[in-house]
Design an enzyme around this catalytic site. Structure first.
Site, PDB file in Angstrom:
ATOM      1  N   LYS A 139     -10.192 -19.874  30.796  1.00  0.00           N
ATOM      2  CA  LYS A 139      -8.963 -19.245  30.296  1.00  0.00           C
ATOM      3  C   LYS A 139      -8.286 -18.568  31.481  1.00  0.00           C
ATOM      4  CE  LYS A 139      -7.484 -16.015  26.637  1.00  0.00           C
ATOM      5  NZ  LYS A 139      -7.955 -15.185  25.508  1.00  0.00           N
TER       6      LYS A 139
ATOM      7  N   SER B 226      -5.802 -16.065  21.138  1.00  0.00           N
ATOM      8  CA  SER B 226      -5.041 -16.329  22.337  1.00  0.00           C
ATOM      9  C   SER B 226      -5.670 -17.373  23.248  1.00  0.00           C
ATOM     10  CB  SER B 226      -4.856 -15.030  23.125  1.00  0.00           C
ATOM     11  OG  SER B 226      -6.117 -14.536  23.557  1.00  0.00           O
TER      12      SER B 226
ATOM     13  N   SER C  33      -9.821 -13.904  19.439  1.00  0.00           N
ATOM     14  CA  SER C  33      -9.227 -14.986  20.234  1.00  0.00           C
ATOM     15  C   SER C  33     -10.166 -16.087  20.694  1.00  0.00           C
ATOM     16  CB  SER C  33      -8.510 -14.408  21.448  1.00  0.00           C
ATOM     17  OG  SER C  33      -7.292 -13.849  21.030  1.00  0.00           O
TER      18      SER C  33
HETATM   19  N1  GLN Z   1      -4.586 -11.829  17.563  1.00  0.00           N
HETATM   20  C1  GLN Z   1      -5.130 -10.624  18.132  1.00  0.00           C
HETATM   21  C2  GLN Z   1      -4.069  -9.929  18.936  1.00  0.00           C
HETATM   22  O1  GLN Z   1      -3.034 -10.458  19.044  1.00  0.00           O
HETATM   23  C3  GLN Z   1      -6.345 -10.926  18.964  1.00  0.00           C
HETATM   24  C4  GLN Z   1      -6.072 -11.355  20.337  1.00  0.00           C
HETATM   25  C5  GLN Z   1      -7.306 -11.490  21.169  1.00  0.00           C
HETATM   26  O2  GLN Z   1      -8.423 -11.513  20.638  1.00  0.00           O
HETATM   27  N2  GLN Z   1      -7.106 -11.537  22.472  1.00  0.00           N
HETATM   28  O3  GLN Z   1      -4.262  -8.867  19.444  1.00  0.00           O
END
Ligand code: GLN
Length: 483
Positions: A76, A151, A175
């Protein structure tokens, strides 16, 4: 060759059926050919990959072995990679080449993994759809009109499309698990402190945790083995021995107590997903598990608490991007304030700016007690709920997401609608617990995930349960058409 799992690749390399260099070339060509449909990579690191593959082949020729030696992966794009662009999905860091490797990157490289590239992601890991990336949205290989989740959506889409066998992700509120669920993968968020955060660009430091995305639990075990462990460079890393995750996959599930929280089956859950969750319960019962209804009474407060704490920490973490030290700087600043304002205004996209504003507000004098402190108290209640539940059961099971992957753009005008998709995943981050999502069926041709949660440092138990489930089901073997 692109259908091989990490475990199969390790066997193929050991048996000299192919070399890491051959495999790497096949996958790089496949990425070049197919990724334009998906947009799952921000950078391809072809030269590095070929160099690492050759080195891994040489190490094998010298008698070395290891499940990751010569295994192709991707990171990532928020894991720092020395000399390689590390963008975090943001214009702010479009020109940033990390001066060092993240611990996770260095550990996997030392184990002989081959880095094919850096995967697309929501900007600064903020999102559940991978639509907030500066580099454009990622598409779901199961249906190119739908989101892959976020994400870590680039890692998920790439692995689901068989562009490579496994990739790293990070999970602040879901994410890893949520994109795994939406693309038919297995994804594991480890216990907070299990995997080093050093060199992982921070979103919300008390919640962030790196982990593996792969097609099977067996492969997650292999990748986690290479990522986990104490790191003196990360003050929140925990000095606990790392078990042999692969060796633990075959434990019997006889007598395993599985808790199913009654709060999970509320109005927001797609009833077809509820049915698939219960079907997975039946499958685990056949393997000897016993099921118990449990309660997590404070779950309803998790989203509001998370969406105060995560932006609060983000507003603090992202203050370092000031146009001076890292990344984007505006043209011709008139004075220091103008430099800050325009560099940040130009460098950060709308979702990141929204979260910085929410976070700064929640932390401001006069509001701190009402929002941030209150959210921290809720966080403790949520943790206590889990501690009480784990006195009665060994594993908690439920849906990973309330809905399957939605259409690209469908939630763009309503950020809160997207935040609600995190309802099942964020409690594990607030409590610091490990969680895993595994494939459990399809709705309208789109994958559905089941989430397993375990007590602290019981990643091995999650992998064991998921592996036994996968020996008896074939959801995880399904391949999206066209890939
Ligand atoms: N959807 C969550 C957010 O937008 C989780 C994102 C993540 O785990 N990086 O904060």
């Amino acid at each position: 060759m692109h259908q091989l799992t990490l475990a199969e690749i390790a066997r193929g390399l050991a048996d000299k059926k192919f070399s890491s260099e051959e495999l790497t070339k096949v996958l790089l060509a496949r990425i070049t050919q197919l990724d334009p449909q998906l947009n799952s990579f921000i950078s391809l690191t072809e030269d590095l990959a070929l160099q690492q593959a050759k080195a891994a082949d040489a190490r094998r020729a010298n008698g070395e072995s290891g499940a990751l030696l010569g295994a192709p992966i991707a990171h990532k794009d928020l894991f720092c990679t020395q000399g390689i662009r590390t963008s975090c999905g943001s214009k702010m860091l479009d020109n940033f080449k990390a001066p060092y490797d993240a611990t996770v990157v260095a550990k996997l490289a030392a184990a002989g993994a081959v880095t094919l590239g850096k995967t697309n992601m929501d900007e600064f890991a903020m999102g559940s759809a991978n639509e907030s990336s500066y580099y454009g949205a990622v598409k779901n290989p199961w249906n190119l009109e739908h989101v892959p989740g976020g994400s870590s959506g680039g890692s998920a889409a790439a692995v689901a499309a068989r562009l490579l066998p496994a990739a790293t992700g990070t999970d602040t509120g879901g994410s890893i698990r949520q994109p795994a669920a939406l693309t038919n993968l297995t994804g594991l968020k480890p216990t907070y402190g299990r995997v080093s955060r050093w060199g992982m660009i921070a979103y919300a430091s008390s919640l962030d945790q790196g982990g593996p995305l792969a097609r099977t639990a067996e492969d997650c075990a292999i990748l986690l083995q290479g990522m986990a462990g104490f790191d003196p460079q990360d003050s929140t890393s925990i000095d606990e021995p790392v078990p042999d995750y692969s060796a633990g996959l075959n434990g019997s599930l006889q007598g395993l107590r599985i808790g199913v929280p009654k709060e999970y089956f509320s109005a927001g859950l797609d009833p077809r997903i509820a049915d698939l969750v219960m079907a997975s319960v039946e499958e685990l019962k056949k393997l000897g598990a016993v099921i118990k209804e449990i309660s997590l009474p404070n779950m309803q407060h998790a989203i509001p608490a998370y969406y105060v704490i995560a932006p609060a920490e983000a507003s603090s973490n992202l203050s370092r991007f000031d146009g001076v030290r890292f990344g984007h700087r505006c043209a011709d600043p008139k004075n220091l304030e103008d430099l800050y304002k325009r560099s940040r205004g130009e460098g950060f996209g709308p979702e990141v700016q929204r979260r910085i504003m929410v976070g700064a507000y929640a932390l401001s004098a006069g509001y701190y007690d009402a929002y941030y402190l209150k959210a921290q108290k809720i966080r403790r209640l949520i943790k206590n709920d889990f501690m009480a539940a784990f006195n009665e059961v060994d594993i908690i099971l439920g849906p990973t997401t309330p809905n399957p992957a939605w259409k690209l753009g469908a939630k763009n005008s309503d950020p809160v609608a997207a935040y609600l998709e995190d309802v099942y995943t964020i409690t594990a981050n607030l409590a610091g617990l490990p969680g895993l999502s595994m494939p459990a069926g399809f709705v309208d041709g789109l994958p559905v995930g089941v989430q397993l949660l375990a007590p602290y440092f019981q990643e091995g138990r999650l992998l064991n349960v998921a592996h036994q489930y996968q020996l008896n089901t074939d959801w995880h073997t399904r391949t999206p058409t066209g890939f």
